[in-house]
Write an enzyme that holds these catalytic residues in place. Sequence first.
Site, PDB file in Angstrom:
ATOM      1  N   HIS A 124       0.810  -1.225   0.000  1.00  0.00           N
ATOM      2  CA  HIS A 124       0.000   0.000   0.000  1.00  0.00           C
ATOM      3  C   HIS A 124       0.842   1.274   0.000  1.00  0.00           C
ATOM      4  O   HIS A 124       0.344   2.349   0.308  1.00  0.00           O
ATOM      5  CB  HIS A 124      -0.969  -0.022   1.184  1.00  0.00           C
ATOM      6  CG  HIS A 124      -1.996  -1.104   1.069  1.00  0.00           C
ATOM      7  ND1 HIS A 124      -2.728  -1.576   2.132  1.00  0.00           N
ATOM      8  CD2 HIS A 124      -2.405  -1.836   0.002  1.00  0.00           C
ATOM      9  CE1 HIS A 124      -3.543  -2.540   1.724  1.00  0.00           C
ATOM     10  NE2 HIS A 124      -3.357  -2.724   0.432  1.00  0.00           N
ATOM     11  N   CYS A 132       4.921  14.917  -6.972  1.00  0.00           N
ATOM     12  CA  CYS A 132       4.033  15.933  -7.534  1.00  0.00           C
ATOM     13  C   CYS A 132       3.155  15.284  -8.605  1.00  0.00           C
ATOM     14  O   CYS A 132       3.677  14.611  -9.504  1.00  0.00           O
ATOM     15  CB  CYS A 132       4.868  17.057  -8.144  1.00  0.00           C
ATOM     16  SG  CYS A 132       3.873  18.185  -9.137  1.00  0.00           S
ATOM     17  N   SER A 204      -6.684  -8.001   9.569  1.00  0.00           N
ATOM     18  CA  SER A 204      -8.046  -8.543   9.642  1.00  0.00           C
ATOM     19  C   SER A 204      -8.365  -9.360   8.382  1.00  0.00           C
ATOM     20  O   SER A 204      -9.398 -10.014   8.319  1.00  0.00           O
ATOM     21  CB  SER A 204      -9.053  -7.398   9.783  1.00  0.00           C
ATOM     22  OG  SER A 204      -8.954  -6.537   8.668  1.00  0.00           O
TER      23      SER A 204
HETATM   24  P1  NAD Z   1      -7.053  -3.859  10.142  1.00  0.00           P
HETATM   25  O1  NAD Z   1      -7.187  -2.653  11.020  1.00  0.00           O
HETATM   26  O2  NAD Z   1      -8.167  -4.207   9.256  1.00  0.00           O
HETATM   27  O3  NAD Z   1      -6.758  -5.127  11.046  1.00  0.00           O
HETATM   28  C1  NAD Z   1      -5.761  -5.139  12.022  1.00  0.00           C
HETATM   29  C2  NAD Z   1      -5.877  -6.456  12.768  1.00  0.00           C
HETATM   30  O4  NAD Z   1      -4.765  -6.561  13.635  1.00  0.00           O
HETATM   31  C3  NAD Z   1      -7.138  -6.555  13.632  1.00  0.00           C
HETATM   32  O5  NAD Z   1      -7.815  -7.753  13.315  1.00  0.00           O
HETATM   33  C4  NAD Z   1      -6.598  -6.588  15.070  1.00  0.00           C
HETATM   34  O6  NAD Z   1      -7.305  -7.479  15.895  1.00  0.00           O
HETATM   35  C5  NAD Z   1      -5.191  -7.061  14.876  1.00  0.00           C
HETATM   36  N1  NAD Z   1      -4.241  -6.555  15.865  1.00  0.00           N
HETATM   37  C6  NAD Z   1      -4.113  -5.295  16.343  1.00  0.00           C
HETATM   38  N2  NAD Z   1      -3.076  -5.206  17.179  1.00  0.00           N
HETATM   39  C7  NAD Z   1      -2.527  -6.451  17.238  1.00  0.00           C
HETATM   40  C8  NAD Z   1      -1.422  -7.006  17.934  1.00  0.00           C
HETATM   41  N3  NAD Z   1      -0.665  -6.268  18.738  1.00  0.00           N
HETATM   42  N4  NAD Z   1      -1.168  -8.326  17.778  1.00  0.00           N
HETATM   43  C9  NAD Z   1      -1.942  -9.104  16.963  1.00  0.00           C
HETATM   44  N5  NAD Z   1      -2.991  -8.628  16.280  1.00  0.00           N
HETATM   45  C10 NAD Z   1      -3.273  -7.321  16.409  1.00  0.00           C
HETATM   46  O7  NAD Z   1      -5.678  -3.692   9.352  1.00  0.00           O
HETATM   47  P2  NAD Z   1      -5.194  -4.327   7.967  1.00  0.00           P
HETATM   48  O8  NAD Z   1      -5.773  -5.682   7.808  1.00  0.00           O
HETATM   49  O9  NAD Z   1      -3.738  -4.124   7.900  1.00  0.00           O
HETATM   50  O10 NAD Z   1      -5.869  -3.419   6.838  1.00  0.00           O
HETATM   51  C11 NAD Z   1      -5.983  -2.054   7.058  1.00  0.00           C
HETATM   52  C12 NAD Z   1      -5.432  -1.130   6.018  1.00  0.00           C
HETATM   53  O11 NAD Z   1      -5.042  -0.028   6.780  1.00  0.00           O
HETATM   54  C13 NAD Z   1      -4.205  -1.524   5.314  1.00  0.00           C
HETATM   55  O12 NAD Z   1      -4.494  -1.320   3.993  1.00  0.00           O
HETATM   56  C14 NAD Z   1      -3.102  -0.518   5.724  1.00  0.00           C
HETATM   57  O13 NAD Z   1      -2.530   0.064   4.603  1.00  0.00           O
HETATM   58  C15 NAD Z   1      -3.810   0.561   6.454  1.00  0.00           C
HETATM   59  N6  NAD Z   1      -3.226   0.988   7.738  1.00  0.00           N
HETATM   60  C16 NAD Z   1      -1.864   1.077   7.905  1.00  0.00           C
HETATM   61  C17 NAD Z   1      -1.332   1.458   9.125  1.00  0.00           C
HETATM   62  C18 NAD Z   1       0.160   1.540   9.275  1.00  0.00           C
HETATM   63  O14 NAD Z   1       0.854   1.790   8.321  1.00  0.00           O
HETATM   64  N7  NAD Z   1       0.687   1.295  10.474  1.00  0.00           N
HETATM   65  C19 NAD Z   1      -2.177   1.759  10.200  1.00  0.00           C
HETATM   66  C20 NAD Z   1      -3.563   1.679   9.999  1.00  0.00           C
HETATM   67  C21 NAD Z   1      -4.067   1.277   8.772  1.00  0.00           C
END
Ligand code: NAD
Length: 252
Positions: A124, A132, A204
């Site tokens: 992502h 730009c 997730s």
């Molecule tokens: P999501 O929020 O859909 O799912 C995160 C999952 O991680 C949840 O099911 C949760 O229960 C689990 N989780 C949270 N903390 C945890 C831990 N310490 N140990 C184990 N499990 C844990 O996130 P996703 O599936 O990555 O999809 C979300 C989208 O959001 C992605 O496309 C991403 O690009 C973006 N995003 C990125 C960031 C980042 O760069 N750090 C932060 C937020 C969202």
Amino acid sequence: MDIKEKALQLKELIDEAESFVFFGGAGVSTESGIPDFRSSEGLYNDKKEAIPPERILSHTYFKMHPKEFFAFYKSKMVYTQAKPSVTHQALAKLEQEGKCKAVITQNIDGLHQMAGSKNVLELHGSIYRNYCIKCGRPYGLETVMTGEGAKLGEGRFEGIPVCNCGGIIKPDVVLYEESLDSSVLQESVSLIANTPLLIIGGTSLNVYPAAGLLQHFKGSHLVLINKESTPFDNNADLLIKGALGQVFEQLT
Ligand code: NAD
């Protein structure tokens, strides 16, 4: 079986396998203080936001409301003070030891690289790359946050990073309605298709096409580590429902 015993099972799988691929999501960075999207403390459950984050983080919204987009992006998506967690560090160490072949991440925070991982596929994109939309000139994060190196717009364009040519500077992150970089996606497919051990953590598995990568796995062991259930729990050979930090601290 408690989480420590399961972590030791995972350690055995890693020791036995020639190498593994790690596929992670926002849950990998929650222990670095960056909220995820979909868990109870996640961004999608932040009732203060009048407009759903999925809409703000869409290509259409970026085009139509750049000022509001950047206000949200800078305050909710960028965490410049965040440091790598135990999980990021353990994966970097396992790469140095020749075990972790690659990290495929949905995160945009650059923390795997900060921890020392070299082979990181960012499905992502990254907050650290910006360009730009008019002339293609690249910019760092500093310009997006403060305007340093170019400028921030004023008046109607207040807070929007603007290139010296007048074009808006867009973060190289994949917004809703945009497609993934095809070479990153292809390389991820190939890595997943050829690894004997796939470890998935902190996602997730709700976001496509990233979640669809799983269907390419043909290896012998699929490990799933997540705090909450996912639609793929039944596919896992080893399912660890818990915090990644508690698992990865046992692995180094
Ligand atoms: P999501 O929020 O859909 O799912 C995160 C999952 O991680 C949840 O099911 C949760 O229960 C689990 N989780 C949270 N903390 C945890 C831990 N310490 N140990 C184990 N499990 C844990 O996130 P996703 O599936 O990555 O999809 C979300 C989208 O959001 C992605 O496309 C991403 O690009 C973006 N995003 C990125 C960031 C980042 O760069 N750090 C932060 C937020 C969202």
